[in-house]
Design a protein around this motif. Structure first.
Motif, PDB file in Angstrom:
ATOM      1  N   ARG A 133      23.968  -2.711  72.548  1.00 15.36           N
ATOM      2  CA  ARG A 133      23.958  -3.333  74.144  1.00 15.36           C
ATOM      3  C   ARG A 133      22.941  -2.358  74.735  1.00 15.36           C
ATOM      4  O   ARG A 133      22.656  -3.123  75.947  1.00 15.36           O
ATOM      5  CB  ARG A 133      25.246  -2.797  74.565  1.00 15.36           C
ATOM      6  N   LEU A 134      22.308  -1.274  74.456  1.00 19.13           N
ATOM      7  CA  LEU A 134      21.240  -0.677  75.156  1.00 19.13           C
ATOM      8  C   LEU A 134      19.781  -1.544  75.195  1.00 19.13           C
ATOM      9  O   LEU A 134      19.625  -2.071  74.156  1.00 19.13           O
ATOM     10  CB  LEU A 134      21.122   0.855  74.745  1.00 19.13           C
ATOM     11  N   PHE A 148      25.751   1.075  70.885  1.00 19.37           N
ATOM     12  CA  PHE A 148      24.262   1.358  70.638  1.00 19.37           C
ATOM     13  C   PHE A 148      23.315   0.094  71.149  1.00 19.37           C
ATOM     14  O   PHE A 148      22.557   0.036  71.746  1.00 19.37           O
ATOM     15  CB  PHE A 148      23.887   2.265  69.571  1.00 19.37           C
TER      16      PHE A 148
END
Lengths: 371, 206
Positions: B20-21, B18
């Motif tokens: 990395r978003l 998550f």
């Protein structure tokens, strides 16, 4: 426009201050390191949302403290304006006008024009051309939003071209075709900047000469000469011709980012031939010219801060400087000096109302004899 | 945060993914992961399936490089649209913005960005050549540039313009000026100044 009241906490070496100022001359006297200049810097902060001396806000907080706060009450176009600046370490700085926080600091800058002249301004003369470009850009962009946008665009384009130059070494064939496009846009934007600078310097020189003549007594001939690659022909061609060299160096060698303003004293660079006092007279005149431009533009006088300006000037020059700022074009002035008696003598001659403040080890007190 | 001890490696993996978003930090990632745990299993499966199918089955329109479910997007496939009018945009989001105006009946060409050496994007990373080919084929009457008004946008416009200047095609760029419904005094000086320089006959402005 002038500042009526200042309160501050923990700004640099100043622990706490509650001061009322005159719309005339406010004198700060005290020993070296007492905090006189820091008080001027606090006023600068309220106008420009940053310190004149230190770009890192968190370093402005007094030792072992967590926050600083500066609050000024100004008389502005018949009304009262309250400006608040505060910083808590590790948080975003807060800037408020009449208790309402600004969305963007750029909305505030320009509201309260101010010119600070300090001994450090000698770098305008002694250091590299970037100092003089910064001076030109600083004055010009206060009048001309187009100018500021053009400079930002130019700088962006320049960074892009430089990045391209650096990457060109590895794969020249794939990037070669892009230069023409960047060159053309840089030349176009650069030309606007060049024209604006040319116009401005033409207007600036006589104002600068007027102030210089006044302070020096008129025995010296001073000039400013603008140098720009644009004077040598179409920049697009110059960029094309220098491409090979630029690629070898990894940066762009032609363009308005290399402009210089040469300052001459009797035909020679003042940087080389000027004495300390002559240099001081020079940058004083430059900054006073800036003051006059801002006055004209805003329709009222900026606040003038003179930091330690009487040091190294001979008595005659010091006297003429004070005669100058005694004129009605100058309204609120702050002056720092180490010797109370000499400053008292000087300001009494102006005929303006004045107040004295004694700064001692970070504490500021109104001087009782003058109250 | 990097020293945080997670009670489960599975949770930690989910948080890492998550985080990395874009716009998601580790704290938000943790909140999202815990939210997923509270959801019904089939809801989570539907969510995961939507993401993997998106990535696996999406097409780029072979004519305009817009996102599409088929090899040609619904705009390019629409025979009622004017295929001789091509609007050049940076991303799919710009296509959606212009479509929402309901003022445009031509087709698009999505570049995929603008030329920016600092971001490592050169002309070859964009779909400039297919656009030039399209114009040279003679199928296009007008090209409309609708890129950002930045140095990079202008450079890209200029780069393309030089490639198609010889072709018998009209090249235009979207107008820049005061926003509709704006009070004049609140318009910034640059925009207002540009509106004055590019003023237009009154009868065409209505």
């Amino acid at each position: 426009m002038y500042i009526k009241h200042l309160s501050l906490l923990n700004y640099k070496n100043l622990q706490e201050a509650e001061l009322s100022f005159k719309n005339g001359i406010n004198c700060l006297v005290g020993k070296n390191g007492a905090g006189k200049t820091n008080l001027l810097d606090a006023l600068y902060y309220l106008s420009f949302c940053k310190s004149y001396f230190n770009a890192i806000d968190s370093q402005l907080v007094r030792h072992d403290q967590e926050f600083f706060m500066i609050q000024g009450r100004y008389h502005y176009q018949g009304q009262e304006e309250e400006i608040y600046a505060g910083l808590k370490k590790g948080q975003k700085k807060q800037f408020k006008r009449n208790k309402k926080e600004y969305q963007r600091l750029s909305e505030h800058i320009g509201l309260l024009p101010l010119v600070l002249i300090s001994p450090g301004d000698e770098r305008l003369i002694t250091e590299g051309s970037d100092q003089r470009r910064k001076y030109l850009d600083g004055v010009l962009s206060q009048f001309d939003r187009w100018y500021l946008t053009a400079v930002l665009r130019y700088n962006r384009g320049l960074s892009q071209r430089n990045t391209l130059l650096k990457s060109a070494g590895r794969n020249w064939s794939s990037v070669a075709g892009q230069f023409e496009v960047w060159d053309s846009l840089l030349a176009q934007t650069g030309l606007h900047i060049f024209e604006a600078r040319t116009r401005f310097i033409t207007e600036l020189e006589p104002v600068f000469q007027k102030f210089h003549r006044f302070i020096s007594g008129g025995g010296e001939e001073v000039q400013m000469v603008y140098h720009s690659h644009h004077q040598r022909g179409a920049l697009e061609e110059l960029l094309r011709d220098s491409l090979e060299r630029d690629a070898a160096l990894g940066y762009t060698t032609r363009g308005i980012h290399r402009d210089d303003l040469e300052l001459l004293l009797d035909g020679h660079p003042v940087r080389k031939v000027g004495s300390q006092g002559q240099k001081k007279t020079f940058f004083l005149a430059l900054k006073l010219a800036q003051f006059e431009f801002l006055s004209k533009h805003f329709g009222y006088a900026p606040i003038l801060l003179l930091d330690d300006m009487f040091d190294k000037l001979d008595d005659e020059r010091a006297e003429r400087l004070i005669e100058l700022v005694g004129r009605p074009e100058f309204e609120q002035i702050f002056i720092t000096h180490t010797q109370k008696e000499r400053l008292m003598e000087i300001v009494q001659k102006t005929g303006k109302s004045y107040d004295f403040f004694v700064v001692n080890n970070g504490e500021i007190q109104p001087h009782e004899e003058t109250l | 945060m990097s020293q945080v001890q997670y009670p489960s490696v599975l949770l930690e993996n989910a948080v890492n993914e998550f985080a990395r978003l874009p716009g998601i930090g580790r704290k938000t990632a943790m909140r999202l992961a815990l939210f997923v745990l509270r959801e019904k299993q089939e809801d989570v499966q539907r969510f995961a399936a939507a993401l993997t199918t998106l990535r696996e089955e999406i097409h780029y329109c072979e004519q305009c490089f817009n996102l599409s479910d088929a090899s040609v997007c619904s705009i390019c496939a629409n025979a009622r649209r004017d295929h001789t009018l091509v609007c050049v945009v940076e991303t799919v989001r710009d296509v959606m913005a212009i479509e929402n105006t309901q003022q445009y009946n031509g087709v698009y060409h999505v570049l995929g960005g603008v030329i920016s050496p600092m971001d490592g994007i050169g002309p070859d990373d964009l779909t400039i050549q297919p656009l030039v080919d399209k114009v040279n084929s003679g199928a296009v009457k007008e090209v409309v540039f609708a890129l950002s008004a930045t140095m990079e946008g202008d450079t890209t416009n200029f780069f393309i313009y030089r490639k198609i200047a010889e072709a018998p095609v009209k090249v235009t760029t979207i107008a820049r000026g005061v926003a509709v419904g704006d009070e004049l005094e609140y318009a910034d000086e640059i925009t207002l100044g540009r509106s004055l320089v590019n003023r237009q006959p009154f009868d065409q402005a209505m």
